[in-house]
Motif scaffolding. Sequence first.
Motif, PDB file in Angstrom:
ATOM      1  N   TYR A   1     -13.859  -9.130  -8.242  1.00  0.00           N
ATOM      2  CA  TYR A   1     -13.828  -8.769  -6.909  1.00  0.00           C
ATOM      3  C   TYR A   1     -15.103  -8.684  -6.257  1.00  0.00           C
ATOM      4  O   TYR A   1     -15.492  -7.562  -5.660  1.00  0.00           O
ATOM      5  CB  TYR A   1     -12.819  -7.732  -6.598  1.00  0.00           C
ATOM      6  CG  TYR A   1     -12.191  -7.580  -5.240  1.00  0.00           C
ATOM      7  CD1 TYR A   1     -11.304  -8.558  -5.046  1.00  0.00           C
ATOM      8  CD2 TYR A   1     -12.482  -6.763  -4.320  1.00  0.00           C
ATOM      9  CE1 TYR A   1     -10.503  -8.561  -3.620  1.00  0.00           C
ATOM     10  CE2 TYR A   1     -11.951  -6.931  -3.058  1.00  0.00           C
ATOM     11  CZ  TYR A   1     -11.063  -7.720  -2.977  1.00  0.00           C
ATOM     12  OH  TYR A   1     -10.501  -7.718  -1.344  1.00  0.00           O
TER      13      TYR A   1
ATOM     14  N   LEU B   1     -16.094  -9.276  -3.181  1.00  0.00           N
ATOM     15  CA  LEU B   1     -15.952  -8.934  -1.880  1.00  0.00           C
ATOM     16  C   LEU B   1     -16.676  -7.531  -1.380  1.00  0.00           C
ATOM     17  O   LEU B   1     -17.328  -7.473  -0.477  1.00  0.00           O
ATOM     18  CB  LEU B   1     -14.762  -9.048  -1.348  1.00  0.00           C
ATOM     19  CG  LEU B   1     -13.988 -10.203  -1.108  1.00  0.00           C
ATOM     20  CD1 LEU B   1     -13.236 -10.694  -2.487  1.00  0.00           C
ATOM     21  CD2 LEU B   1     -12.717 -10.412  -0.021  1.00  0.00           C
TER      22      LEU B   1
ATOM     23  N   PHE C   1      -5.600  -0.816  -5.573  1.00  0.00           N
ATOM     24  CA  PHE C   1      -6.310  -1.507  -4.739  1.00  0.00           C
ATOM     25  C   PHE C   1      -7.973  -0.815  -4.822  1.00  0.00           C
ATOM     26  O   PHE C   1      -9.027  -1.529  -4.700  1.00  0.00           O
ATOM     27  CB  PHE C   1      -6.170  -1.493  -3.092  1.00  0.00           C
ATOM     28  CG  PHE C   1      -6.930  -2.143  -2.312  1.00  0.00           C
ATOM     29  CD1 PHE C   1      -7.325  -3.365  -2.840  1.00  0.00           C
ATOM     30  CD2 PHE C   1      -7.658  -1.417  -1.213  1.00  0.00           C
ATOM     31  CE1 PHE C   1      -8.376  -4.171  -1.821  1.00  0.00           C
ATOM     32  CE2 PHE C   1      -8.353  -2.336  -0.722  1.00  0.00           C
ATOM     33  CZ  PHE C   1      -8.846  -3.649  -0.780  1.00  0.00           C
TER      34      PHE C   1
ATOM     35  N   SER D   1      -4.885 -14.390   1.405  1.00  0.00           N
ATOM     36  CA  SER D   1      -6.126 -13.675   1.600  1.00  0.00           C
ATOM     37  C   SER D   1      -7.109 -14.950   2.247  1.00  0.00           C
ATOM     38  O   SER D   1      -7.753 -15.622   1.391  1.00  0.00           O
ATOM     39  CB  SER D   1      -6.853 -13.177   0.475  1.00  0.00           C
ATOM     40  OG  SER D   1      -5.852 -12.147   0.074  1.00  0.00           O
TER      41      SER D   1
ATOM     42  N   TYR E   1      -8.870 -12.833  -7.480  1.00  0.00           N
ATOM     43  CA  TYR E   1      -7.525 -12.723  -7.458  1.00  0.00           C
ATOM     44  C   TYR E   1      -6.523 -12.852  -8.818  1.00  0.00           C
ATOM     45  O   TYR E   1      -5.538 -12.718  -8.748  1.00  0.00           O
ATOM     46  CB  TYR E   1      -6.722 -13.450  -6.399  1.00  0.00           C
ATOM     47  CG  TYR E   1      -7.536 -13.216  -4.919  1.00  0.00           C
ATOM     48  CD1 TYR E   1      -6.901 -11.972  -4.141  1.00  0.00           C
ATOM     49  CD2 TYR E   1      -8.590 -13.799  -4.736  1.00  0.00           C
ATOM     50  CE1 TYR E   1      -7.549 -11.673  -3.065  1.00  0.00           C
ATOM     51  CE2 TYR E   1      -9.440 -13.240  -3.320  1.00  0.00           C
ATOM     52  CZ  TYR E   1      -8.767 -12.289  -2.611  1.00  0.00           C
ATOM     53  OH  TYR E   1      -9.259 -11.782  -1.410  1.00  0.00           O
TER      54      TYR E   1
ATOM     55  N   ASN F   1      -6.187 -11.268   5.835  1.00  0.00           N
ATOM     56  CA  ASN F   1      -4.497 -10.965   5.517  1.00  0.00           C
ATOM     57  C   ASN F   1      -4.015 -11.244   6.869  1.00  0.00           C
ATOM     58  O   ASN F   1      -2.398 -11.274   6.678  1.00  0.00           O
ATOM     59  CB  ASN F   1      -4.226  -9.572   5.017  1.00  0.00           C
ATOM     60  CG  ASN F   1      -5.088  -9.169   3.580  1.00  0.00           C
ATOM     61  OD1 ASN F   1      -5.555  -8.323   3.453  1.00  0.00           O
ATOM     62  ND2 ASN F   1      -5.145 -10.038   2.712  1.00  0.00           N
TER      63      ASN F   1
ATOM     64  N   PHE G   1      -1.073  -4.819  -9.235  1.00  0.00           N
ATOM     65  CA  PHE G   1      -0.717  -4.673  -7.869  1.00  0.00           C
ATOM     66  C   PHE G   1       0.207  -5.422  -7.009  1.00  0.00           C
ATOM     67  O   PHE G   1       0.947  -4.991  -6.278  1.00  0.00           O
ATOM     68  CB  PHE G   1      -2.271  -5.059  -7.070  1.00  0.00           C
ATOM     69  CG  PHE G   1      -2.471  -4.603  -5.702  1.00  0.00           C
ATOM     70  CD1 PHE G   1      -2.628  -3.674  -5.099  1.00  0.00           C
ATOM     71  CD2 PHE G   1      -2.600  -5.900  -4.957  1.00  0.00           C
ATOM     72  CE1 PHE G   1      -2.749  -3.345  -3.700  1.00  0.00           C
ATOM     73  CE2 PHE G   1      -2.967  -5.834  -3.462  1.00  0.00           C
ATOM     74  CZ  PHE G   1      -2.863  -4.605  -2.859  1.00  0.00           C
TER      75      PHE G   1
ATOM     76  N   GLU H   1       1.016 -12.753  -0.682  1.00  0.00           N
ATOM     77  CA  GLU H   1      -0.340 -12.366   0.149  1.00  0.00           C
ATOM     78  C   GLU H   1      -0.945 -13.623   0.470  1.00  0.00           C
ATOM     79  O   GLU H   1      -0.947 -14.554  -0.277  1.00  0.00           O
ATOM     80  CB  GLU H   1      -1.027 -11.421  -0.665  1.00  0.00           C
ATOM     81  CG  GLU H   1      -2.236 -10.832   0.086  1.00  0.00           C
ATOM     82  CD  GLU H   1      -3.235  -9.951  -0.818  1.00  0.00           C
ATOM     83  OE1 GLU H   1      -3.438 -10.297  -1.970  1.00  0.00           O
ATOM     84  OE2 GLU H   1      -3.465  -8.807   0.003  1.00  0.00           O
TER      85      GLU H   1
ATOM     86  N   THR I   1      -4.961  -6.797 -10.648  1.00  0.00           N
ATOM     87  CA  THR I   1      -4.353  -7.501  -9.414  1.00  0.00           C
ATOM     88  C   THR I   1      -2.853  -8.107  -9.748  1.00  0.00           C
ATOM     89  O   THR I   1      -2.103  -7.874  -8.813  1.00  0.00           O
ATOM     90  CB  THR I   1      -5.302  -8.879  -9.101  1.00  0.00           C
ATOM     91  OG1 THR I   1      -6.751  -8.469  -9.018  1.00  0.00           O
ATOM     92  CG2 THR I   1      -4.817  -9.534  -7.689  1.00  0.00           C
TER      93      THR I   1
ATOM     94  N   GLY J   1     -14.135  -4.797   5.036  1.00  0.00           N
ATOM     95  CA  GLY J   1     -13.163  -5.079   3.702  1.00  0.00           C
ATOM     96  C   GLY J   1     -12.274  -6.596   3.699  1.00  0.00           C
ATOM     97  O   GLY J   1     -11.473  -6.750   2.970  1.00  0.00           O
ATOM     98  N   ALA J   2     -12.671  -7.508   4.865  1.00  0.00           N
ATOM     99  CA  ALA J   2     -11.993  -8.847   5.024  1.00  0.00           C
ATOM    100  C   ALA J   2     -10.638  -8.598   5.196  1.00  0.00           C
ATOM    101  O   ALA J   2      -9.908  -9.310   4.888  1.00  0.00           O
ATOM    102  CB  ALA J   2     -12.205  -9.693   3.485  1.00  0.00           C
ATOM    103  N   SER J   3     -10.307  -7.322   5.722  1.00  0.00           N
ATOM    104  CA  SER J   3      -8.828  -7.221   6.034  1.00  0.00           C
ATOM    105  C   SER J   3      -8.236  -8.390   7.005  1.00  0.00           C
ATOM    106  O   SER J   3      -7.015  -8.641   6.836  1.00  0.00           O
ATOM    107  CB  SER J   3      -8.465  -5.779   6.606  1.00  0.00           C
ATOM    108  OG  SER J   3      -9.120  -4.797   5.899  1.00  0.00           O
TER     109      SER J   3
ATOM    110  N   ILE K   1      -9.234  -2.340  -7.982  1.00  0.00           N
ATOM    111  CA  ILE K   1      -9.724  -3.898  -7.790  1.00  0.00           C
ATOM    112  C   ILE K   1     -10.808  -3.818  -6.893  1.00  0.00           C
ATOM    113  O   ILE K   1     -11.700  -4.455  -7.523  1.00  0.00           O
ATOM    114  CB  ILE K   1      -8.564  -4.607  -6.671  1.00  0.00           C
ATOM    115  CG1 ILE K   1      -7.208  -4.873  -7.358  1.00  0.00           C
ATOM    116  CG2 ILE K   1      -8.996  -5.666  -6.070  1.00  0.00           C
ATOM    117  CD1 ILE K   1      -6.247  -5.447  -6.372  1.00  0.00           C
TER     118      ILE K   1
ATOM    119  N   TYR L   1       0.720  -1.179  -0.095  1.00  0.00           N
ATOM    120  CA  TYR L   1      -0.217   0.072   0.017  1.00  0.00           C
ATOM    121  C   TYR L   1       0.849   1.404  -0.033  1.00  0.00           C
ATOM    122  O   TYR L   1       0.841   2.178   0.777  1.00  0.00           O
ATOM    123  CB  TYR L   1      -0.980   0.027   1.117  1.00  0.00           C
ATOM    124  CG  TYR L   1      -1.924  -1.322   1.052  1.00  0.00           C
ATOM    125  CD1 TYR L   1      -3.041  -1.232   0.068  1.00  0.00           C
ATOM    126  CD2 TYR L   1      -1.738  -2.481   1.828  1.00  0.00           C
ATOM    127  CE1 TYR L   1      -3.576  -2.273  -0.015  1.00  0.00           C
ATOM    128  CE2 TYR L   1      -2.294  -3.507   1.425  1.00  0.00           C
ATOM    129  CZ  TYR L   1      -3.405  -3.726   0.575  1.00  0.00           C
ATOM    130  OH  TYR L   1      -4.112  -4.745   0.497  1.00  0.00           O
TER     131      TYR L   1
END
Length: 325
Positions: free
Chosen positions: A56, A58, A47, A288, A210, A170, A220, A286, A217, A165-167, A50, A39
Amino acid sequence: MNNEIKEVEPLAQPISVFESDVTEGLTASPKFLKSKYFYDKTGDKLFQQIMELREYYLTNCELEILNSHKEHIAAYFKGSQEPFQLVDLGAGNAYKTKILLQHFIKKNVNFEYVPVDISENAIEKLTFDLKKHFPKIQISGYSKEYLDALRLIKNETPKLILFLGASIGNFSRTEAEDFFKQISRQMNAEDLLCIGFDLKKDTQIILDAYNDARGITKKFNLNLLTKINREFNADFKTDTFEHVPSYDPHSGEARSALRSKFNQKIAIQKLGVVIELKEGELIHTEISKKYALSEIKSLAENSGFQIVENLFDKHHYFTNSVWRK
Ligand code: AVI
């Protein structure tokens, strides 16, 4: 490819956490880089793109949940005399939270918005933007690490803490448990925590999320190498790497990696290292994680919480899980 002998100067000064993380990750076996380093300015923009991608799912799922449950969420602190605090961990531009803000303001809900983001710029911009669109909004933002901000936020009024955000996907299991245990210490019995979890589902739907057709992505993922080139005077050539997404339906881990197309050596001048990559070798970037409801329940219980309810989108692809201590 790129096999000439490379030389680097030995290090002269003490190193930052980013420097030591990159050195550790790229000299490990298998190689890895931490996803929190995605980031930078370009990474933030990618992002955002995305989140708008068709693949995506989500973002749309969580928007749907917040939209269809906004009245229900507004009622959590209905009886409370004093304004409750809507604490938004990782607020960014509050893209999703704005659904709640708009609704709460329209219905004269008595609340104060408390966005938390590590980026000072994000908090300043968000405060300016929200005051312009909702002149009546009460807002006090914190540009701090989440737990530092929670320690500073006043404790006398009830709080609804959002972690959207489903953070959490991660985080490793241990990191997630540790994070929630620490959050729990800053919460009172009447406070609520609302977390966005992406759920286990059909493998292809997850792989597509993804590995989008427009290659955003992939950009990214590759931007991490560009960032290392810029900050540490390295010579990664992004076109010598492929973006490799994978998904293991048992663990629920969607993984992203970069695969070297050739045998190559990369000099990272500022870190004083030369790394060697074999053709086909991966750099993991990453994880997820996708959750089963039973895993959410055990994560809540092991971190000292109980689930109040799980809110779902119509496909049950995603849940916003509401917890109390
Ligand atoms: C921020 N985080 C929840 C995203 C995810 O789905 O893991 C980051 C992301 N990586 C690739 N696409 C989106």
